[in-house]
Enzyme design. Structure first.
Site, PDB file in Angstrom:
ATOM      1  CG  LEU A   1       1.156  33.911  12.421  1.00  0.00           C
ATOM      2  CD1 LEU A   1       1.647  34.244  11.024  1.00  0.00           C
ATOM      3  CD2 LEU A   1       0.244  32.684  12.392  1.00  0.00           C
TER       4      LEU A   1
ATOM      5  CE  LYS B   1      12.024  26.810  27.272  1.00  0.00           C
ATOM      6  NZ  LYS B   1      12.005  27.387  28.610  1.00  0.00           N
TER       7      LYS B   1
ATOM      8  CB  SER C   1       8.268  24.637  24.304  1.00  0.00           C
ATOM      9  OG  SER C   1       7.922  24.734  22.952  1.00  0.00           O
TER      10      SER C   1
ATOM     11  CE1 TYR D   1      13.044  28.285  23.750  1.00  0.00           C
ATOM     12  CE2 TYR D   1      12.070  27.128  21.894  1.00  0.00           C
ATOM     13  CZ  TYR D   1      11.947  27.747  23.119  1.00  0.00           C
ATOM     14  OH  TYR D   1      10.713  27.800  23.717  1.00  0.00           O
TER      15      TYR D   1
ATOM     16  N   GLY E   1       9.167  39.231  31.556  1.00  0.00           N
ATOM     17  CA  GLY E   1       9.007  38.813  30.154  1.00  0.00           C
ATOM     18  C   GLY E   1       7.535  38.722  29.773  1.00  0.00           C
ATOM     19  CE1 TYR E   2       2.492  38.137  25.232  1.00  0.00           C
ATOM     20  CE2 TYR E   2       3.347  36.044  24.425  1.00  0.00           C
ATOM     21  CZ  TYR E   2       2.334  36.982  24.487  1.00  0.00           C
ATOM     22  OH  TYR E   2       1.159  36.760  23.805  1.00  0.00           O
TER      23      TYR E   2
ATOM     24  CG  LEU F   1      16.318  44.149  34.236  1.00  0.00           C
ATOM     25  CD1 LEU F   1      16.728  45.486  34.855  1.00  0.00           C
ATOM     26  CD2 LEU F   1      14.811  44.148  33.996  1.00  0.00           C
TER      27      LEU F   1
ATOM     28  CG  ASN G   1       2.168  28.248  18.610  1.00  0.00           C
ATOM     29  OD1 ASN G   1       2.196  27.038  18.804  1.00  0.00           O
ATOM     30  ND2 ASN G   1       2.930  28.825  17.708  1.00  0.00           N
TER      31      ASN G   1
ATOM     32  CG  ASP H   1       7.819  26.403  10.488  1.00  0.00           C
ATOM     33  OD1 ASP H   1       7.847  26.625  11.715  1.00  0.00           O
ATOM     34  OD2 ASP H   1       7.522  27.268   9.646  1.00  0.00           O
TER      35      ASP H   1
HETATM   36  C1  UD1 Z   1       8.235  28.827  17.259  1.00  0.00           C
HETATM   37  C2  UD1 Z   1       9.461  27.986  17.280  1.00  0.00           C
HETATM   38  C3  UD1 Z   1       9.348  26.997  18.435  1.00  0.00           C
HETATM   39  C4  UD1 Z   1       9.124  27.744  19.744  1.00  0.00           C
HETATM   40  C5  UD1 Z   1       7.918  28.643  19.624  1.00  0.00           C
HETATM   41  C6  UD1 Z   1       7.729  29.498  20.862  1.00  0.00           C
HETATM   42  C7  UD1 Z   1      10.413  27.807  15.038  1.00  0.00           C
HETATM   43  C8  UD1 Z   1      10.646  26.884  13.877  1.00  0.00           C
HETATM   44  N1  UD1 Z   1       9.670  27.291  16.033  1.00  0.00           N
HETATM   45  O1  UD1 Z   1       7.090  28.021  17.089  1.00  0.00           O
HETATM   46  O2  UD1 Z   1      10.508  26.205  18.532  1.00  0.00           O
HETATM   47  O3  UD1 Z   1       8.908  26.824  20.788  1.00  0.00           O
HETATM   48  O4  UD1 Z   1       8.066  29.501  18.494  1.00  0.00           O
HETATM   49  O5  UD1 Z   1       8.759  30.444  20.987  1.00  0.00           O
HETATM   50  O6  UD1 Z   1      10.875  28.928  15.051  1.00  0.00           O
HETATM   51  N2  UD1 Z   1       4.677  31.888  10.193  1.00  0.00           N
HETATM   52  C9  UD1 Z   1       4.601  32.433   8.925  1.00  0.00           C
HETATM   53  N3  UD1 Z   1       5.164  33.642   8.696  1.00  0.00           N
HETATM   54  C10 UD1 Z   1       5.801  34.360   9.684  1.00  0.00           C
HETATM   55  C11 UD1 Z   1       5.868  33.802  10.984  1.00  0.00           C
HETATM   56  C12 UD1 Z   1       5.317  32.551  11.206  1.00  0.00           C
HETATM   57  O7  UD1 Z   1       4.034  31.823   8.022  1.00  0.00           O
HETATM   58  O8  UD1 Z   1       6.308  35.459   9.425  1.00  0.00           O
HETATM   59  C13 UD1 Z   1       4.057  30.577  10.455  1.00  0.00           C
HETATM   60  C14 UD1 Z   1       5.055  29.508  10.851  1.00  0.00           C
HETATM   61  O9  UD1 Z   1       5.521  28.819   9.709  1.00  0.00           O
HETATM   62  C15 UD1 Z   1       4.187  28.616  11.738  1.00  0.00           C
HETATM   63  C16 UD1 Z   1       3.173  29.571  12.356  1.00  0.00           C
HETATM   64  O10 UD1 Z   1       3.191  30.736  11.535  1.00  0.00           O
HETATM   65  O11 UD1 Z   1       3.487  27.714  10.952  1.00  0.00           O
HETATM   66  C17 UD1 Z   1       3.522  29.942  13.779  1.00  0.00           C
HETATM   67  O12 UD1 Z   1       4.861  30.397  13.804  1.00  0.00           O
HETATM   68  P1  UD1 Z   1       5.544  30.964  15.120  1.00  0.00           P
HETATM   69  O13 UD1 Z   1       4.665  31.991  15.727  1.00  0.00           O
HETATM   70  O14 UD1 Z   1       6.943  31.328  14.765  1.00  0.00           O
HETATM   71  O15 UD1 Z   1       5.526  29.735  16.135  1.00  0.00           O
HETATM   72  P2  UD1 Z   1       6.061  28.231  15.940  1.00  0.00           P
HETATM   73  O16 UD1 Z   1       6.747  28.030  14.653  1.00  0.00           O
HETATM   74  O17 UD1 Z   1       4.918  27.319  16.205  1.00  0.00           O
END
Ligand code: UD1
Length: 341
Positions: free
Chosen positions: A200, A154, A125, A150, A10-11, A33, A179, A298
């Site tokens: 993100l 954890k 996490s 999920y 995995g990652y 896998l 993250n 979130d």
């Molecule tokens: C997410 C999960 C969390 C998990 C972690 C690792 C959710 C609510 N949380 O964390 O439970 O432990 O991944 O797998 O899914 N964002 C945008 N637009 C996007 C994508 C993200 O604005 O298209 C923002 C999100 O609102 C957040 C930040 O970017 O504020 C980071 O998002 P993301 O990478 O999904 O991580 P987490 O939400 O921190």
């Protein structure tokens, strides 16, 4: 010395396998896998320049784990990554998550005892802190009820490990990731996406590549400096290296308690808009974005107090946010070139 790595294709697992080899260990990689591709094994081997030991094992079939431990009696410690991790999917199919993530952990602990392997590093996490009252959040902060199945796996995973460590001859280090982002600097391994990204940074890189029209930023009315959510983004290679420190602390008997917890973050809160700017500064590319409603589940802001990991694990981050953004973009471009050919 052999270290078992579950979910090693995995990652975070694949980056950790590379760092284990760099540190002189022999990883025994297992993976079912289901969420990864066997091709990642070849990629790891390309980076390290030699073959790795790989066994396709379904951890929820206990007899397969017994057979694997029998075959590799030199295993001295375990790094346990294998788990499902898509938040939305867990909400829609909770039993899939509870079964896979928890049964695998229970069987692993049983088989470790059977084979007298006492040391395990667990992938936890920052989701266990929920929306913390105090920032930066330390390991002593209260654990909040999980917002998704999920997240609950954890939280429950940590509880299962803690109780087992108290009752049996098992020592645990639980690493609470904030993250993880970026990719190996070779651009040979990184995070693979199956459909639209859930996180993100892959969303940013896919937008830069033209696969997505724009980034939708979930909410600009949060109580933060620019109204967007704040997280603690950390380079995946720094996360991987922390696992080597953790495994060494366990196998060299340096632990003070048989269940220890450490935050893995940079210790800096970065907003979503700051991430878009950091990407532009690292790559010269401005991506299109617009504001969308808040995403359910979130949290507003979470970033780590890393004092304990820095002092006790003797580990600190070496890479910057710019490094992570550059490596994430190089990885995206490498994927794009491979898909063209
Ligand atoms: C997410 C999960 C969390 C998990 C972690 C690792 C959710 C609510 N949380 O964390 O439970 O432990 O991944 O797998 O899914 N964002 C945008 N637009 C996007 C994508 C993200 O604005 O298209 C923002 C999100 O609102 C957040 C930040 O970017 O504020 C980071 O998002 P993301 O990478 O999904 O991580 P987490 O939400 O921190």
């Amino acid at each position: 010395m052999k270290i078992l790595v579950t979910g090693g294709l995995g990652y975070i697992g694949s980056h950790t396998v590379v760092e284990l080899v760099n540190a002189g260990y022999t990883p025994v990689v297992i993976d079912n896998l289901s969420e990864s591709d066997i091709e990642v094994k070849d990629r790891i081997e390309k980076i390290i320049g030699k073959e790795i030991i790989f066994e396709k094992v379904e951890m929820c079939h206990k007899e397969e784990m017994v057979a694997m431990f029998k075959k590799h009696p030199e295993i001295k410690g375990v790094i346990h990554f294998a788990a499902y991790l898509i938040v939305n999917e867990s909400v829609n199919d909770p039993l899939k998550y509870y079964y896979n993530n928890l049964v695998s952990t229970i069987y692993l602990l049983e088989v470790m005892q059977e084979f007298n392997v006492p040391s395990i590093v667990f992938s936890s996490s920052c989701t266990v802190y929920g929306n913390p009252e105090e920032l930066p959040v330390s390991e002593n902060a209260p654990i909040q009820p999980a917002v998704s199945p999920y997240g609950n796996t954890k939280k429950m995973g940590e509880e299962i490990l803690r109780d087992t460590a108290h009752a049996k001859d098992i020592n645990v280090i639980s690493l609470r990731y904030f993250n993880p982002i970026g990719a190996h600097e070779s651009s040979i391994i990184g995070e693979f996406q199956d459909g639209p990204p859930h996180h993100l940074v892959p969303y940013i890189t896919e937008t830069a590549r033209g696969l997505r029209q724009e980034l939708k930023i979930f909410g600009n009315d949060w109580n933060t400096s620019d109204g967007t959510c704040v997280r603690d983004y950390i380079h995946v290679v720094d996360v991987a290296k922390a696992h080597i420190s953790a495994v060494e602390r366990l196998i060299n008997n340096k632990i003070e308690h048989n269940f220890e917890v450490f935050n893995l973050g940079m210790g800096v809160g970065v907003s979503v808009l700051e991430m878009v700017n950091a990407f532009r500064e690292a790559t010269g590319i401005s991506i299109k974005y617009s504001f969308a409603p808040r995403r359910e589940g979130d949290v507003e802001a979470v970033y780590a107090d890393t004092t304990k990991a820095n002092s006790t694990l003797n580990w600190k981050t070496e890479k910057t946010l710019t490094d992570a953004m550059r490596d994430a973009w190089n990885w995206e471009q490498a994927l794009m070139n491979e898909q063209k050919n």
